[in-house]
Scaffold this motif. Structure first.
Motif, mmCIF file in Angstrom:
data_model
loop_
_atom_site.group_PDB
_atom_site.id
_atom_site.type_symbol
_atom_site.label_atom_id
_atom_site.label_comp_id
_atom_site.label_asym_id
_atom_site.label_seq_id
_atom_site.Cartn_x
_atom_site.Cartn_y
_atom_site.Cartn_z
ATOM 1 N N ASP A 15 1.362 2.417 7.769
ATOM 2 C CA ASP A 15 2.426 1.649 7.125
ATOM 3 C C ASP A 15 2.827 2.253 5.779
ATOM 4 O O ASP A 15 4.006 2.271 5.413
ATOM 5 C CB ASP A 15 1.998 0.194 6.932
ATOM 6 N N LEU A 16 1.828 2.737 5.044
ATOM 7 C CA LEU A 16 2.123 3.354 3.754
ATOM 8 C C LEU A 16 2.940 4.628 3.948
ATOM 9 O O LEU A 16 3.934 4.858 3.251
ATOM 10 C CB LEU A 16 0.839 3.666 2.992
ATOM 11 N N ASP A 60 4.848 5.309 6.407
ATOM 12 C CA ASP A 60 6.167 4.901 6.878
ATOM 13 C C ASP A 60 7.068 4.516 5.707
ATOM 14 O O ASP A 60 8.268 4.819 5.695
ATOM 15 C CB ASP A 60 6.020 3.720 7.834
ATOM 16 N N ALA A 61 6.481 3.865 4.699
ATOM 17 C CA ALA A 61 7.259 3.457 3.523
ATOM 18 C C ALA A 61 7.592 4.630 2.615
ATOM 19 O O ALA A 61 8.611 4.615 1.912
ATOM 20 C CB ALA A 61 6.477 2.404 2.735
ATOM 21 N N THR A 121 11.953 9.738 1.865
ATOM 22 C CA THR A 121 12.629 8.894 0.869
ATOM 23 C C THR A 121 13.293 9.714 -0.233
ATOM 24 O O THR A 121 13.690 9.162 -1.259
ATOM 25 C CB THR A 121 11.640 7.895 0.239
ATOM 26 N N THR A 160 8.060 3.953 -3.432
ATOM 27 C CA THR A 160 6.641 3.869 -3.076
ATOM 28 C C THR A 160 6.032 5.252 -2.969
ATOM 29 O O THR A 160 6.617 6.155 -2.358
ATOM 30 C CB THR A 160 6.481 3.144 -1.722
ATOM 31 N N GLU A 179 -1.304 2.129 -2.452
ATOM 32 C CA GLU A 179 0.135 2.127 -2.679
ATOM 33 C C GLU A 179 0.456 2.069 -4.166
ATOM 34 O O GLU A 179 -0.104 1.267 -4.916
ATOM 35 C CB GLU A 179 0.758 0.926 -1.970
ATOM 36 N N LYS A 191 3.721 1.890 -6.988
ATOM 37 C CA LYS A 191 5.125 1.539 -7.129
ATOM 38 C C LYS A 191 5.635 2.036 -8.476
ATOM 39 O O LYS A 191 4.971 1.896 -9.495
ATOM 40 C CB LYS A 191 5.314 0.024 -7.055
#
Length: 353
Positions: free
Chosen positions: A97-98, A100-101, A105, A283, A291, A293
């Motif tokens: 999931d990390l 994927d984020a 980007t 992210t 994670e 930010k």
């Protein structure tokens, strides 16, 4: 340093940028110095970088300390889909999931993105990557060097620095085959385009576009920045967004792009203040897959960060407004009537000399 294959887990909440930055303690502000790669200090840092890249390239791909994980943060290679690569790399565990984020980007080379985010996103990307290199190398003093391709003062200038060329084979972690033949053979990247590396962007007065003027961010992105990419690499290298961050010279290039932005700001030029722009978040990940930010507002002021540069560029002063004496006014002549004029309710016609 041995990097294990353990599963990387995300904590309950992301670490904000201020908390991440506070770990450097007395190294703030600006105690990591990024040097020109051709300087003595820059060459020293390049040696550390080379050893770190070698380790990252053999690390488990589901680790943020791996080369592929960091490359894909910029963009996943174009011959494979992001979803397929996530399935492949995280089939045996890890924080899918990390990834994927984070992955793909890069700002801002896709439709619908705010072009103004190009500089702050890459500043974050380079800062977090630089810190991971410290971890992999075991050198807490490491700072990325920059490639000053527009310089004619030091030996390299528009030539890819020697550590990235010699030896020119897979035994050298800094070498890549997917560069243009001339530059990968030691020729200047601007050999066939001698004006491609000028720094005219520093003359820009505003950060964002004010038609018909592009503004600093857009001008830098689409001219000098883009020129270095396409003059250095081919369609599976620096010349295309999905492959660019696989070339170790990418990070030296983006250090220099960041240095030009720092130079422009140091001369008194200002960044946007629109709240939506300032609050935009991205992210990233720390060494353990935690994670992280960061918001644009966190990275706009270099004096609050933990690094600086050994040298900033001189920025041309803005043109001065013309003095009144310099303004050419229409010729004026005093005229008068032959007789006085008596004011009354009816119109009066007079002859002027």
């Amino acid at each position: 340093m041995h990097i294990s294959r353990r599963t990387f887990l995300v904590g309950a909440a992301a670490t904000p940028f201020s908390a991440w930055l506070s770990k450097f303690g007395s190294r703030r502000p600006a105690q990591f110095v990024r040097y020109n790669i051709m300087s003595t200090e820059g060459q020293k840092m390049c040696g550390i970088y080379k050893r770190a890249v070698d380790k990252m390239m053999t690390s488990p791909e589901n680790s943020p300390l791996s080369w592929v994980f960091q490359w894909y943060t910029h963009a996943v290679r174009s011959d494979r889909s992001k979803s397929d690569e996530l399935d492949r790399i995280f089939a045996s565990g890890g924080n899918r999931d990390l990834a994927d984020a984070m992955w793909s980007t890069c700002q801002s080379h896709r439709g619908g993105q705010d072009q103004r985010l190009f500089l702050p996103w890459h500043r974050m990307y380079v800062m977090y990557f630089e810190d991971l290199v410290r971890e992999v190398s075991g050198n807490a003093d490491f700072a990325l060097p920059y490639w000053h391709y527009s310089s004619v003062v030091l030996k390299s200038g528009p030539i890819i620095p020697e550590p990235f060329l010699d030896p020119g084979d897979a035994t050298n972690a800094l070498w890549r085959p997917d560069r243009n033949p001339g530059p990968n053979g030691g020729k200047p990247i601007d050999e066939n385009d001698p004006d491609a590396l000028n720094m005219d962007v520093l003359k820009q007065l505003f950060y964002e576009r004010r038609a018909p003027v592009d503004g600093f961010c857009r001008n830098l992105d689409f001219n000098l920045h883009g020129n270095v990419h396409t003059l250095t690499g081919n369609s599976k290298g620096m010349g295309q967004v999905p492959w660019a961050a696989n070339d170790p010279i990418f990070w030296m290039h983006h250090c220099n792009i960041d240095r030009l932005w720092a130079s422009w700001n140091a001369a008194g030029r200002t960044n946007p203040t629109e709240q939506a722009f300032l609050d935009t978040e991205f992210t990233f990940a720390d060494k353990n897959g935690k994670e992280l930010k960061a918001a644009v507002k966190d990275v706009l002021d270099m004096s609050t960060l933990n690094y600086t540069y050994d040298n900033l560029e001189s920025v041309p002063a803005p043109p001065k407004p013309p003095k009144r004496a310099d303004v050419i006014l229409p010729t004026q002549t005093r005229v008068a009537s032959e007789a006085g004029i008596v004011l009354g309710k009816d119109p009066v016609r007079v002859t002027l000399k």
